[in-house]
Write an enzyme that holds these catalytic residues in place. Structure first.
Site, short mmCIF file in Angstrom:
data_model
loop_
_atom_site.label_atom_id
_atom_site.label_comp_id
_atom_site.label_asym_id
_atom_site.label_seq_id
_atom_site.Cartn_x
_atom_site.Cartn_y
_atom_site.Cartn_z
N TYR A 126 0.37 -0.88 0.05
CA TYR A 126 0.18 -0.18 -0.06
C TYR A 126 0.63 1.15 -0.25
O TYR A 126 0.61 2.45 -0.88
CB TYR A 126 -0.98 -0.06 1.29
CG TYR A 126 -1.76 1.00 1.33
CD1 TYR A 126 -2.56 1.30 0.17
CD2 TYR A 126 -1.18 2.33 1.92
CE1 TYR A 126 -3.85 2.28 0.76
CE2 TYR A 126 -2.34 3.32 2.38
CZ TYR A 126 -3.66 3.58 1.43
OH TYR A 126 -3.93 4.51 1.49
N LYS A 130 1.76 5.02 -2.95
CA LYS A 130 0.68 5.52 -2.65
C LYS A 130 2.76 6.27 -3.37
O LYS A 130 2.64 7.62 -3.58
CB LYS A 130 0.84 5.34 -1.56
CG LYS A 130 -0.35 5.24 -0.49
CD LYS A 130 -1.57 6.10 -1.89
CE LYS A 130 -3.10 5.48 -1.64
NZ LYS A 130 -4.17 5.77 -2.21
#
Length: 216
Positions: A126, A130
């Protein structure tokens, strides 16, 4: 003195938690005369300055992305996406695709919500995605790139996310013990930070961590 309303804003993710709040603020801003939202499903409200554009992100139309300022609030979860590939498409590919097209059409400013801990070298998928989108957006050389890295978002999502609700409750109870950067943050503060900083005529890349966003 009347402030001229000449700028056009383009919003990605207007049906989401931050995107919806941001859109409602933008339509009332004296800076923007036209607010475009790229959506797959219609919003539940209307405004004279608001222009809904039914948009297929897998087959983007460059002409529809013409705007002065682009605000990206796109984001999903691994559970909702169903796979790493689907998650990466929403959180990495779509923002970059629109950023490129927007720049080709004259956009001067790109503002995006990523996440606390964003890092292209992170061992966590994750956070790595990003960080990768931040890195590759910077490589596009926008005149202004604004990056917002909130902690756990607090607000009414209109959907049941038990894990996040439990985390929010814990955050509220432990708030005095948690450093500002790691506390849960009201989504409305992130939206306010986006519209406020977008009007400050900043240049280059600027990153706003969650503790800074708490002040808005």
């Amino acid at each position: 003195m009347t402030i001229p309303t000449q700028k056009t804003a383009l919003i990605l993710g207007a049906t989401g938690l931050i995107g919806n709040l941001l859109t409602r603020q933008l339509v009332n801003s004296p800076i923007y005369s036209n607010i475009k939202v790229l959506v797959r499903k219609s919003l539940s409200w209307q405004h004279p300055r608001l222009q809904e554009i039914q948009f297929e992100f897998d087959h983007p139309n460059g002409l529809l992305t013409k705007a002065d300022d682009i605000f990206c609030c796109l984001g999903t979860t691994m559970k909702k996406a169903g796979s790493k590939e689907a998650f990466q498409k929403v959180d990495y590919k779509y923002p970059l695709d629109i950023a490129r097209l927007g720049l080709e059409n004259g956009a001067q400013q790109f503002a995006i919500v990523t996440s606390m801990g964003a890092d292209p070298n992170s061992s966590f998928f994750y956070n790595r995605v990003k960080g990768e989108v931040e890195r590759d957006l910077e490589r596009l050389n926008y005149p202004t790139l604004l990056i917002y890295r909130p902690s756990l978002l607090i607000g009414n999502r209109g959907e049941n996310r038990l894990g996040e609700r439990l985390a929010e409750g814990a955050m509220r109870l432990l708030k005095p013990l948690i450093p500002a950067k790691y506390r849960g943050i009201d989504a409305a503060k992130v939206a306010t930070a986006m519209i406020t900083t977008a009007q400050q005529e900043l240049t280059g890349k600027h990153i706003f961590e969650s503790d800074v966003l708490q002040a808005f």
